[in-house]
Scaffold this motif. Structure first.
Motif, short mmCIF file in Angstrom:
data_model
loop_
_atom_site.label_atom_id
_atom_site.label_comp_id
_atom_site.label_asym_id
_atom_site.label_seq_id
_atom_site.Cartn_x
_atom_site.Cartn_y
_atom_site.Cartn_z
N UNK A 1 14.54 1.66 43.93
CA UNK A 1 13.43 2.21 43.16
C UNK A 1 13.49 1.74 41.71
N UNK A 2 12.35 1.79 41.07
CA UNK A 2 12.23 1.48 39.65
C UNK A 2 11.68 2.71 38.96
N UNK A 3 12.38 3.14 37.91
CA UNK A 3 11.99 4.33 37.17
C UNK A 3 11.53 3.93 35.78
N UNK A 4 10.35 4.39 35.39
CA UNK A 4 9.81 4.11 34.06
C UNK A 4 9.92 5.37 33.21
N UNK A 5 10.71 5.28 32.16
CA UNK A 5 10.86 6.37 31.20
C UNK A 5 9.95 6.07 30.02
N UNK A 6 9.22 7.08 29.55
CA UNK A 6 8.29 6.88 28.44
C UNK A 6 8.40 8.06 27.48
N UNK A 7 8.44 7.76 26.17
CA UNK A 7 8.40 8.86 25.19
C UNK A 7 7.03 8.92 24.53
N UNK A 8 6.80 9.95 23.73
CA UNK A 8 5.47 10.17 23.15
C UNK A 8 5.10 9.09 22.15
N UNK A 9 6.09 8.40 21.59
CA UNK A 9 5.82 7.34 20.61
C UNK A 9 5.27 6.09 21.27
N UNK A 10 5.47 5.95 22.59
CA UNK A 10 4.98 4.78 23.30
C UNK A 10 6.05 3.83 23.78
N UNK A 11 7.32 4.15 23.49
CA UNK A 11 8.41 3.31 23.96
C UNK A 11 8.62 3.53 25.46
N UNK A 12 8.92 2.46 26.19
CA UNK A 12 9.20 2.58 27.62
C UNK A 12 10.50 1.87 27.96
N UNK A 13 11.19 2.41 28.95
CA UNK A 13 12.40 1.79 29.49
C UNK A 13 12.29 1.83 31.00
N UNK A 14 12.50 0.69 31.66
CA UNK A 14 12.45 0.63 33.11
C UNK A 14 13.85 0.33 33.65
N UNK A 15 14.28 1.18 34.59
CA UNK A 15 15.64 1.11 35.12
C UNK A 15 15.57 1.21 36.64
N UNK A 16 16.36 0.39 37.32
CA UNK A 16 16.44 0.48 38.77
C UNK A 16 17.76 1.13 39.19
N UNK A 17 17.71 1.84 40.33
CA UNK A 17 18.95 2.44 40.82
C UNK A 17 19.83 1.42 41.55
N UNK A 18 19.37 0.19 41.68
CA UNK A 18 20.25 -0.87 42.14
C UNK A 18 21.06 -1.38 40.94
#
Length: 382
Positions: free
Chosen positions: A50-67
């Motif tokens: 899976x790919x998880x997209x984390x986003x904060x209110x400022x607009x920054x995003x981080x995408x992380x996979x569980x692999x």
């Protein structure tokens, strides 16, 4: 002849009197902070990553996979407010399965090198899987970067992805059943916080880190123009195979002195320095000032053209700074060629080969103890 409704004429007259500034702009719609999950890809045996997209209110995003816990992408604003990807990564899950030069995964059980791929603990010798000139590098042939981790997303204003994995007794030669949790948290202030926890049922050694390659230009330039500051007055010299000699030497008067912000390109090509030759550039561990186990400033990296500033804090005693000395044109995201010096890694960790160096801080973990480590990468502009 054109006719206008009375209200339109009134509005036109008021506009002329007050000075017309055009239509009222629509404010940009900001996506809510949180975390979302999508399928990243499939293993040959049918399991899904899976790919998880984390986003904060400022607009920054981080995408992380569980692999492997890979940080697949990360956006941060430049001095004009433009968000761009600043992490080297691969285009597809299939590319990650083929293997990468550690483009952003969790590294374990032992980050960096263990000389001779063996160590002695409590009088017993443990032989590890060698994978680098007779040494073990980054946990062996099938390290934590090649495992499918269990993932628990935690939604909220500071979204968190918790990854867990149990490393079996004897895996890659290490003793003990090891339970590991790594939590990635995207904070409100544009910081990525990485928290590592682990326990074991037998005495073992452990040194966890993340191997993200940062390119603060948004993939436009190499890192030679970056101003680097490392809060360290000493570093660990190595032998020709890049195993620390055991000495801890001052940086003063050497190309390793980054106690003040210094442009990387002014130091990295000093071929008169044998340590630069051994690493083909910087691939060394700096001994960070201040008490380990306390979160403190470790380093800053500034790209003057984009204005992006990365500030690193850690509880670890050292940081391995690696300047992508061996990237050879690998095609990454958007078809960008990842060439030599195209990224910089700040791998927070205990010292390389610590199990074989009694004078280095211990990496031994025993039953009943909990391994704890925190690293924070904050992004701002100047």
């Amino acid at each position: 002849m054109k006719f206008f409704a009375p209200t339109l004429l009134l509005n036109l007259a008021l506009s002329l009197l007050n000075g017309y500034a055009g239509p009222t702009p629509t404010p940009p719609i900001k996506k809510m902070a949180g975390i979302e999950k999508t399928v990243f890809g499939q293993f040959p045996d049918g399991r899904e990553a899976d790919l998880f997209t984390l986003r904060n209110a400022a607009g920054m995003t981080v995408k992380i996979t569980n692999y492997g816990g890979y940080i697949v992408s990360m956006t941060a604003p430049d001095k004009s407010g433009t968000y761009e990807d600043i992490i080297l990564g691969m285009p597809t899950f299939a590319d990650y399965l083929k293997g990468t030069p550690s483009l952003g995964p969790i590294i374990g059980r032992f980050g960096n090198r263990i000389g001779g791929a063996k160590f002695t603990l409590d009088g017993k010798e443990y032989v590890l899987t060698p994978n680098s000139r007779g040494n073990q590098l980054h946990g062996g042939r099938v390290g934590f970067d090649k495992k499918l981790w269990n993932a628990t997303p935690v939604d909220g204003n500071e979204p968190t992805l918790k990854l867990t994995y149990t490393s079996a007794d004897g895996e890659e030669g290490y003793p003990g059943n090891l339970s590991v949790e790594v939590a990635y948290t995207l904070q409100r202030d544009n910081s990525l916080r990485i928290t590592y926890l682990a326990t074991t049922d037998k005495p073992t050694v452990l040194n966890l880190t993340n191997h993200a390659y940062f390119n603060l230009s948004g993939m436009k330039r190499d890192v030679l123009g970056y101003a680097l500051m490392i809060k360290a007055n000493s570093f660990l010299p190595t032998d020709a195979s890049q195993i620390p000699t055991g000495a801890i030497e001052p940086v003063k008067g050497t190309p390793f002195d980054f106690t003040k912000p210094t442009v990387v390109g002014t130091r990295i090509n000093d071929t008169t320095n044998v340590q630069i030759k051994y690493g083909s550039g910087f691939d060394h561990c700096w001994v960070l000032d201040g008490p380990a186990n306390k979160l403190r400033l470790g380093a800053t990296v500034h790209d003057p053209e984009s204005g992006r500033l990365m500030t690193m804090y850690t509880t670890e005693p050292g940081v391995q700074v690696y300047t992508a000395n061996h990237l050879n044109g690998l095609k990454g995201k958007e078809g960008v060629a990842y060439t030599k010096r195209f990224g910089i890694c700040l791998e927070t960790q205990h010292f390389p080969d610590s199990p074989n160096k009694p004078n280095f801080p211990s990496t031994v973990l025993r039953p009943g103890e909990t391994y704890r480590s925190i690293t924070v990468y904050n992004f701002s502009t100047k």
